[in-house]
Design an enzyme around this catalytic site. Structure first.
Site, PDB file in Angstrom:
ATOM      1  N   GLY A 154     -26.396 -21.686 -25.193  1.00 25.31           N
ATOM      2  CA  GLY A 154     -27.108 -20.665 -25.529  1.00 25.31           C
ATOM      3  C   GLY A 154     -27.069 -19.513 -24.734  1.00 25.31           C
ATOM      4  N   GLY A 192      -7.646 -23.118 -26.129  1.00 23.72           N
ATOM      5  CA  GLY A 192      -7.509 -23.327 -24.846  1.00 23.72           C
ATOM      6  C   GLY A 192      -6.369 -22.362 -24.354  1.00 23.72           C
ATOM      7  N   ASP A 223     -17.863 -20.181 -24.296  1.00 18.25           N
ATOM      8  CA  ASP A 223     -19.044 -19.188 -24.667  1.00 18.25           C
ATOM      9  C   ASP A 223     -18.873 -17.990 -24.437  1.00 18.25           C
ATOM     10  OD1 ASP A 223     -20.579 -21.425 -25.458  1.00 18.25           O
ATOM     11  OD2 ASP A 223     -21.025 -21.999 -23.321  1.00 18.25           O
ATOM     12  N   SER A 251     -19.242 -16.285 -13.880  1.00 19.08           N
ATOM     13  CA  SER A 251     -17.881 -16.033 -13.893  1.00 19.08           C
ATOM     14  C   SER A 251     -17.700 -14.943 -15.290  1.00 19.08           C
ATOM     15  CB  SER A 251     -16.937 -16.879 -14.369  1.00 19.08           C
ATOM     16  OG  SER A 251     -17.109 -17.592 -15.627  1.00 19.08           O
TER      17      SER A 251
END
Length: 297
Positions: free
Chosen positions: A41, A214, A245, A284
């Site tokens: 989340g 991916g 996410d 990141s």
């Protein structure tokens, strides 16, 4: 600016970096350990805020040191935490092993997230004011279902990331506008290992599906339209934690701004590609100028 509400988990990621992940019964020596704010989340909220969305987080943290750090990290990225509760007990944690090829294995301990089993007074009004509601499965399912129902009542686009993977009730899927599983999650939901076949099964319950693949990109399918594959950018992955996410958060912003789906998917792919070139989950995640620069290059 698009308004996004995230109903989901907030964890502290306890990350160990190793050359090769240990097998069962094996002990290996790691090269680094870091504590990094995470949780699916909070990850999606951070990604969406950094990508340019106006984001509010509904969730729960513990009254421990991690809870204060998690709240501060969200606020630092521009996320509204007025609906992030503080409860007695520990915050959620995720124990992550990252290998030198960028792969990861994760054990999640819910902590405070387990208390988020219903909507609190005022939550439905917050959801009703949003353009998009982002949901995942690291909080109890009753709260996820309640959030989806509230969004449906108020005409709010609802996007579900079905992770951790598990079978889901038709009632929940029937309240979702867009589902974004990875290949493993799509197979768990449908029993089909081929992403196109899995997407076809999911379209019986959900109007739109994006299966993330991916390094192979993403597959988009919608009722009455031909499936579309959007390739991923070719980059050297350092750490894939949080990449999915990042993709979902950026995708929510792009769709909220009215971008056509192919354009939105390509822009979100740029965000994910930037994230995997850095260590950590939320730390990141790229900011909008970085995404725009990579998308336009």
């Amino acid at each position: 600016m698009t308004d996004i509400v995230v109903l989901g988990s907030t964890n502290m990621d306890l990350v160990t970096y190793v050359e090769k992940a240990p097998q069962r019964g094996e002990t290996v020596t790691g090269r680094e350990f870091r504590t990094i704010p995470g949780g699916k989340g909070a990850n999606q909220a951070t990604a969406a805020a950094r990508a340019g969305g106006d984001v509010l987080m509904i969730g729960a943290v513990g009254n421990d040191a991690y809870g204060a750090q998690l709240r501060s990290a969200l606020e630092h990225s521009g996320v509204d935490t007025d609906d992030l509760r503080t409860v007695e007990g520990p915050s959620g944690t995720a124990h992550i092993v990252v290998d030198d090829e960028g792969g990861n294995a994760i054990v999640v301990i819910p902590g405070a997230n387990a208390t988020l089993d219903h909507l609190s007074p005022g939550d439905e009004g917050v959801i009703a004011d949003a353009d998009t509601l982002l949901l995942q499965l690291e909080i109890p399912l009753p709260a996820v279902l309640a959030g989806a129902r509230a969004a449906r009542r108020h005409g709010v686009r609802t996007v579900l990331t079905p992770s951790p993977a598990r079978p889901l009730p038709d009632e929940l899927l029937g309240a979702i506008d867009l589902i974004v599983p990875n290949e493993h999650e799509a197979a768990t939901l449908t029993g089909r290992t081929d992403p196109r076949e899995a997407a076809g099964v999911l379209l019986d319950l959900v109007p739109e599906v994006v299966v993330t693949l991916g390094a192979s990109g993403s597959l988009y399918a919608a009722r009455g339209a031909e499936p579309l594959t959007v390739p991923a950018l070719e980059v050297t992955a350092v750490d894939s934690t949080g990449a999915g996410d990042t993709f979902v958060g950026a995708l929510a912003v792009a769709l909220g701004e009215g971008r056509p789906m192919p354009d939105a998917l390509a822009w979100a792919s740029c965000a994910a590609a930037l994230s995997v070139q850095r260590e950590g989950a939320t730390v990141s995640m790229p900011y909008r100028p970085e995404i725009d620069e990579r998308y336009e290059s």
